[in-house]
Enzyme design. Structure first.
Site, PDB file in Angstrom:
ATOM      1  N   ARG A 292     -17.605 -13.894 -21.713  1.00  0.00           N
ATOM      2  CA  ARG A 292     -18.085 -13.101 -20.584  1.00  0.00           C
ATOM      3  C   ARG A 292     -18.869 -11.895 -21.060  1.00  0.00           C
ATOM      4  NH1 ARG A 292     -13.746 -16.015 -19.428  1.00  0.00           N
ATOM      5  NH2 ARG A 292     -13.449 -16.761 -17.273  1.00  0.00           N
TER       6      ARG A 292
ATOM      7  N   PRO B  83      -3.189  -3.444  -1.862  1.00  0.00           N
ATOM      8  CA  PRO B  83      -2.032  -3.875  -2.640  1.00  0.00           C
ATOM      9  C   PRO B  83      -2.449  -4.799  -3.778  1.00  0.00           C
ATOM     10  CG  PRO B  83      -1.604  -4.055  -0.297  1.00  0.00           C
ATOM     11  CD  PRO B  83      -3.063  -3.764  -0.440  1.00  0.00           C
ATOM     12  N   GLU B  84      -2.019  -4.458  -4.994  1.00  0.00           N
ATOM     13  CA  GLU B  84      -2.341  -5.266  -6.164  1.00  0.00           C
ATOM     14  C   GLU B  84      -1.063  -5.938  -6.661  1.00  0.00           C
ATOM     15  OE1 GLU B  84      -5.309  -5.805  -6.945  1.00  0.00           O
ATOM     16  OE2 GLU B  84      -6.441  -4.196  -6.023  1.00  0.00           O
TER      17      GLU B  84
ATOM     18  N   HIS C 132      -0.966  -3.227  15.162  1.00  0.00           N
ATOM     19  CA  HIS C 132      -1.318  -3.683  13.818  1.00  0.00           C
ATOM     20  C   HIS C 132      -0.268  -4.628  13.226  1.00  0.00           C
ATOM     21  CE1 HIS C 132      -4.554  -0.897  14.093  1.00  0.00           C
ATOM     22  NE2 HIS C 132      -3.796   0.173  13.986  1.00  0.00           N
TER      23      HIS C 132
ATOM     24  N   ARG D 180      -6.287  -3.279   8.878  1.00  0.00           N
ATOM     25  CA  ARG D 180      -7.657  -3.773   8.739  1.00  0.00           C
ATOM     26  C   ARG D 180      -7.790  -5.272   8.982  1.00  0.00           C
ATOM     27  NH1 ARG D 180     -10.219  -0.529   3.538  1.00  0.00           N
ATOM     28  NH2 ARG D 180      -9.292   1.505   3.993  1.00  0.00           N
TER      29      ARG D 180
END
Length: 281
Positions: free
Chosen positions: A161, A2-3, A99, A117
Protein backbone atom coordinates in the site's frame (compact mmCIF):
# COMPACT_ATOMS: atom_id res chain seq x y z
CA UNK A 1 -17.89 7.41 16.01
CA UNK A 2 -17.84 4.24 18.13
CA UNK A 3 -14.71 2.29 17.19
CA UNK A 4 -13.46 -1.17 18.13
CA UNK A 5 -12.92 -0.44 21.86
CA UNK A 6 -16.38 1.08 22.24
CA UNK A 7 -18.02 -1.80 20.37
CA UNK A 8 -16.09 -4.37 22.40
CA UNK A 9 -17.05 -2.60 25.65
CA UNK A 10 -20.66 -2.83 24.47
CA UNK A 11 -20.30 -6.52 23.61
CA UNK A 12 -18.90 -7.31 27.03
CA UNK A 13 -21.75 -5.44 28.66
CA UNK A 14 -24.49 -7.43 26.94
CA UNK A 15 -22.91 -10.85 26.30
CA UNK A 16 -23.36 -12.25 29.79
CA UNK A 17 -26.81 -10.87 30.61
CA UNK A 18 -28.31 -11.81 27.23
CA UNK A 19 -26.82 -15.29 26.86
CA UNK A 20 -29.78 -17.66 26.89
CA UNK A 21 -32.35 -14.86 27.04
CA UNK A 22 -35.65 -15.51 25.27
CA UNK A 23 -36.81 -12.90 22.75
CA UNK A 24 -40.32 -11.69 23.55
CA UNK A 25 -40.71 -8.89 21.01
CA UNK A 26 -38.83 -6.77 18.50
CA UNK A 27 -39.58 -3.12 17.75
CA UNK A 28 -38.20 -1.08 14.86
CA UNK A 29 -38.36 2.71 14.68
CA UNK A 30 -37.30 4.96 11.83
CA UNK A 31 -35.26 3.28 9.07
CA UNK A 32 -31.52 3.18 9.62
CA UNK A 33 -28.69 3.37 7.09
CA UNK A 34 -28.97 -0.09 5.53
CA UNK A 35 -32.00 -2.16 4.53
CA UNK A 36 -33.00 -4.83 6.99
CA UNK A 37 -32.64 -7.77 4.64
CA UNK A 38 -36.17 -8.79 5.65
CA UNK A 39 -39.45 -6.96 5.99
CA UNK A 40 -40.04 -5.69 9.55
CA UNK A 41 -42.87 -8.13 10.23
CA UNK A 42 -40.83 -11.06 8.94
CA UNK A 43 -37.84 -9.92 10.98
CA UNK A 44 -39.91 -9.77 14.14
CA UNK A 45 -41.38 -13.17 13.37
CA UNK A 46 -37.93 -14.68 12.96
CA UNK A 47 -36.72 -13.19 16.23
CA UNK A 48 -39.62 -13.72 18.63
CA UNK A 49 -39.31 -16.99 20.54
CA UNK A 50 -35.62 -17.36 19.78
CA UNK A 51 -32.91 -17.66 22.40
CA UNK A 52 -29.92 -15.31 22.25
CA UNK A 53 -26.63 -17.12 21.74
CA UNK A 54 -23.05 -15.97 22.37
CA UNK A 55 -22.75 -12.33 21.31
CA UNK A 56 -19.69 -11.83 19.09
CA UNK A 57 -17.84 -8.91 17.55
CA UNK A 58 -16.10 -8.60 14.18
CA UNK A 59 -14.45 -5.24 13.64
CA UNK A 60 -17.11 -2.68 14.56
CA UNK A 61 -20.03 -5.09 14.01
CA UNK A 62 -21.89 -7.00 16.71
CA UNK A 63 -23.45 -10.37 15.96
CA UNK A 64 -26.42 -11.53 18.04
CA UNK A 65 -27.23 -15.14 17.10
CA UNK A 66 -30.89 -16.03 17.58
CA UNK A 67 -31.37 -19.76 18.08
CA UNK A 68 -34.56 -21.78 17.69
CA UNK A 69 -35.47 -25.33 18.63
CA UNK A 70 -35.67 -25.85 14.89
CA UNK A 71 -32.07 -25.17 13.85
CA UNK A 72 -33.22 -24.51 10.29
CA UNK A 73 -34.82 -21.29 11.55
CA UNK A 74 -31.64 -20.00 13.20
CA UNK A 75 -30.09 -16.72 12.14
CA UNK A 76 -29.06 -13.54 13.85
CA UNK A 77 -28.88 -9.79 13.93
CA UNK A 78 -25.84 -7.89 12.70
CA UNK A 79 -25.64 -4.51 14.41
CA UNK A 80 -23.50 -1.47 13.62
CA UNK A 81 -23.48 1.61 15.85
CA UNK A 82 -22.76 4.02 13.00
CA UNK A 83 -21.43 7.45 13.92
CA UNK A 84 -23.50 8.18 17.00
CA UNK A 85 -25.14 4.96 18.16
CA UNK A 86 -25.07 3.26 21.53
CA UNK A 87 -26.83 0.26 23.02
CA UNK A 88 -28.43 0.15 26.43
CA UNK A 89 -29.70 -2.88 28.33
CA UNK A 90 -32.72 -1.72 30.32
CA UNK A 91 -34.74 -3.56 32.97
CA UNK A 92 -37.73 -1.22 32.72
CA UNK A 93 -37.30 0.93 29.61
CA UNK A 94 -39.19 4.20 29.26
CA UNK A 95 -41.22 4.73 26.10
CA UNK A 96 -38.88 5.02 23.10
CA UNK A 97 -37.74 8.52 22.26
CA UNK A 98 -37.25 10.04 18.79
CA UNK A 99 -33.72 8.61 18.50
CA UNK A 100 -34.52 5.11 19.80
CA UNK A 101 -34.75 3.04 16.62
CA UNK A 102 -34.59 -0.58 17.78
CA UNK A 103 -35.73 -2.60 20.80
CA UNK A 104 -35.04 -6.28 21.35
CA UNK A 105 -37.29 -7.22 24.24
CA UNK A 106 -36.18 -10.31 26.15
CA UNK A 107 -36.96 -11.96 29.47
CA UNK A 108 -33.64 -10.49 30.73
CA UNK A 109 -34.32 -6.89 29.76
CA UNK A 110 -34.66 -4.73 26.66
CA UNK A 111 -31.71 -4.05 24.37
CA UNK A 112 -32.27 -0.57 22.91
CA UNK A 113 -30.36 1.17 20.13
CA UNK A 114 -30.21 4.96 20.34
CA UNK A 115 -28.78 6.60 17.22
CA UNK A 116 -29.35 10.35 16.71
CA UNK A 117 -27.81 10.38 13.22
CA UNK A 118 -29.35 7.08 12.08
CA UNK A 119 -26.11 5.88 10.44
CA UNK A 120 -26.23 2.61 12.34
CA UNK A 121 -27.69 -0.64 11.11
CA UNK A 122 -29.70 -3.65 12.25
CA UNK A 123 -29.73 -6.43 9.68
CA UNK A 124 -30.98 -9.99 9.69
CA UNK A 125 -28.67 -12.66 8.30
CA UNK A 126 -29.07 -16.42 8.28
CA UNK A 127 -25.42 -16.74 9.37
CA UNK A 128 -22.16 -14.79 9.40
CA UNK A 129 -20.84 -16.58 6.33
CA UNK A 130 -23.78 -15.78 4.03
CA UNK A 131 -25.09 -12.42 2.73
CA UNK A 132 -25.75 -9.83 3.91
CA UNK A 133 -23.38 -10.44 6.85
CA UNK A 134 -20.68 -12.08 4.74
CA UNK A 135 -20.75 -9.22 2.23
CA UNK A 136 -20.26 -6.55 4.88
CA UNK A 137 -17.50 -8.45 6.71
CA UNK A 138 -15.60 -9.65 3.65
CA UNK A 139 -13.08 -6.78 3.42
CA UNK A 140 -12.25 -6.53 7.11
CA UNK A 141 -8.65 -7.13 8.01
CA UNK A 142 -7.37 -9.22 10.94
CA UNK A 143 -8.37 -8.42 14.48
CA UNK A 144 -5.57 -6.52 16.25
CA UNK A 145 -5.21 -9.04 19.10
CA UNK A 146 -5.32 -12.10 16.85
CA UNK A 147 -2.13 -14.11 17.38
CA UNK A 148 -2.18 -14.92 13.67
CA UNK A 149 -1.42 -11.25 12.96
CA UNK A 150 2.37 -11.29 13.13
CA UNK A 151 4.90 -8.50 12.76
CA UNK A 152 6.03 -10.01 9.46
CA UNK A 153 2.49 -10.32 8.11
CA UNK A 154 1.61 -6.78 9.15
CA UNK A 155 4.74 -5.41 7.49
CA UNK A 156 4.09 -7.41 4.32
CA UNK A 157 0.57 -5.98 4.07
CA UNK A 158 1.89 -2.43 4.48
CA UNK A 159 4.37 -3.00 1.65
CA UNK A 160 1.45 -3.45 -0.76
CA UNK A 161 0.00 0.00 0.00
CA UNK A 162 1.35 3.37 -1.08
CA UNK A 163 -1.23 5.51 0.73
CA UNK A 164 -0.34 7.45 3.90
CA UNK A 165 -0.12 5.14 6.89
CA UNK A 166 -2.92 6.96 8.74
CA UNK A 167 -5.30 6.33 5.81
CA UNK A 168 -4.21 2.69 5.61
CA UNK A 169 -4.96 2.16 9.29
CA UNK A 170 -8.38 3.79 9.01
CA UNK A 171 -9.30 1.65 5.99
CA UNK A 172 -9.35 -1.46 8.19
CA UNK A 173 -8.05 -3.86 5.54
CA UNK A 174 -4.60 -4.40 7.08
CA UNK A 175 -5.92 -4.49 10.64
CA UNK A 176 -9.32 -3.55 12.05
CA UNK A 177 -9.89 -1.33 15.04
CA UNK A 178 -7.66 1.66 14.37
CA UNK A 179 -10.29 4.39 14.38
CA UNK A 180 -9.30 8.02 14.13
CA UNK A 181 -8.44 8.57 17.79
CA UNK A 182 -6.58 5.29 18.14
CA UNK A 183 -4.68 5.62 14.86
CA UNK A 184 -3.41 9.07 15.93
CA UNK A 185 -2.39 7.76 19.33
CA UNK A 186 -0.70 4.60 18.02
CA UNK A 187 1.27 6.52 15.39
CA UNK A 188 2.46 8.95 18.05
CA UNK A 189 3.46 6.12 20.39
CA UNK A 190 5.38 4.48 17.53
CA UNK A 191 6.97 7.83 16.50
CA UNK A 192 5.70 7.53 12.92
CA UNK A 193 4.45 10.50 10.91
CA UNK A 194 0.81 10.01 9.81
CA UNK A 195 1.58 11.10 6.24
CA UNK A 196 4.39 8.58 5.73
CA UNK A 197 3.67 6.16 2.89
CA UNK A 198 2.80 2.73 4.26
CA UNK A 199 5.17 0.94 1.87
CA UNK A 200 8.10 2.99 3.20
CA UNK A 201 7.78 1.71 6.74
CA UNK A 202 10.57 -0.67 7.66
CA UNK A 203 9.91 -3.99 9.33
CA UNK A 204 11.18 -2.80 12.76
CA UNK A 205 8.97 0.30 12.58
CA UNK A 206 6.01 -1.82 11.48
CA UNK A 207 6.53 -4.07 14.49
CA UNK A 208 6.69 -1.02 16.73
CA UNK A 209 3.48 0.33 15.21
CA UNK A 210 1.58 -2.94 15.66
CA UNK A 211 2.71 -3.12 19.30
CA UNK A 212 1.67 0.51 19.82
CA UNK A 213 -1.75 -0.11 18.27
CA UNK A 214 -2.34 -3.11 20.50
CA UNK A 215 -1.26 -1.20 23.59
CA UNK A 216 -3.45 1.78 22.66
CA UNK A 217 -6.54 -0.35 22.08
CA UNK A 218 -5.93 -2.34 25.27
CA UNK A 219 -5.70 0.89 27.28
CA UNK A 220 -8.90 2.16 25.65
CA UNK A 221 -10.69 -1.04 26.64
CA UNK A 222 -9.55 -0.58 30.24
CA UNK A 223 -11.00 2.94 30.25
CA UNK A 224 -14.33 2.06 28.65
CA UNK A 225 -13.45 3.53 25.26
CA UNK A 226 -13.71 7.20 24.30
CA UNK A 227 -16.70 9.48 24.65
CA UNK A 228 -16.42 12.65 22.60
CA UNK A 229 -20.13 13.25 22.13
CA UNK A 230 -22.63 10.40 22.10
CA UNK A 231 -21.12 7.08 23.17
CA UNK A 232 -21.96 5.41 26.46
CA UNK A 233 -21.77 1.78 27.53
CA UNK A 234 -24.84 -0.38 28.11
CA UNK A 235 -25.18 1.02 31.64
CA UNK A 236 -24.96 4.66 30.49
CA UNK A 237 -21.35 5.25 31.57
CA UNK A 238 -19.05 7.35 29.38
CA UNK A 239 -15.60 6.20 28.29
CA UNK A 240 -12.58 8.12 29.58
CA UNK A 241 -9.73 7.30 27.17
CA UNK A 242 -9.91 10.80 25.66
CA UNK A 243 -8.70 12.20 28.99
CA UNK A 244 -5.35 10.38 28.69
CA UNK A 245 -4.78 10.91 24.93
CA UNK A 246 -1.25 12.04 24.14
CA UNK A 247 -2.05 13.94 20.93
CA UNK A 248 -5.71 13.60 19.95
CA UNK A 249 -7.56 16.84 20.64
CA UNK A 250 -4.38 18.56 21.92
CA UNK A 251 -3.49 20.82 18.97
CA UNK A 252 -1.28 23.70 20.08
CA UNK A 253 -0.29 22.00 23.35
CA UNK A 254 3.17 20.61 24.18
CA UNK A 255 3.96 17.05 23.12
CA UNK A 256 4.11 14.92 26.23
CA UNK A 257 7.19 13.10 24.92
CA UNK A 258 9.46 15.72 23.34
CA UNK A 259 7.93 19.05 24.30
CA UNK A 260 7.25 20.05 20.69
CA UNK A 261 3.89 21.43 19.62
CA UNK A 262 1.05 19.06 18.76
CA UNK A 263 -0.33 19.89 15.33
CA UNK A 264 -3.66 19.24 13.64
CA UNK A 265 -3.95 18.40 9.96
CA UNK A 266 -6.93 17.26 7.90
CA UNK A 267 -6.33 13.97 6.09
CA UNK A 268 -9.14 12.54 3.97
CA UNK A 269 -11.63 14.79 5.78
CA UNK A 270 -10.54 13.51 9.20
CA UNK A 271 -8.60 15.45 11.84
CA UNK A 272 -5.12 14.08 12.40
CA UNK A 273 -3.14 15.06 15.49
CA UNK A 274 0.60 14.51 15.64
CA UNK A 275 3.93 15.94 16.79
CA UNK A 276 6.24 16.85 13.92
CA UNK A 277 9.16 16.91 16.36
CA UNK A 278 9.12 13.22 17.27
CA UNK A 279 6.98 11.63 14.56
CA UNK A 280 9.34 11.42 11.62
CA UNK A 281 8.64 10.51 8.01
Amino acid sequence: MPELPEVEVTRRGIAGPLLGAKVLALRLGKPLRWPLGREPQALAGAAVGAVVGEVARRGKYLWLPLLHADAASDGGLLLHLGMSGSLALLDAPPPPGPHDHFDLVTDRGTLRLNDPRRFGAVLWSAALDVPPAATLLARLGPEPFDAALTDAGFHAALQLRSAPIKAVLLAGEVVVGAGNIYACEALHAAAIHPALRADRISRPRAARLLAALRATLARALELGGSTLRDFSDVHGAAGTFQAVAAVYGRAGLPCLRCGGTVQRRVQAQRSTYFCAGCQRR
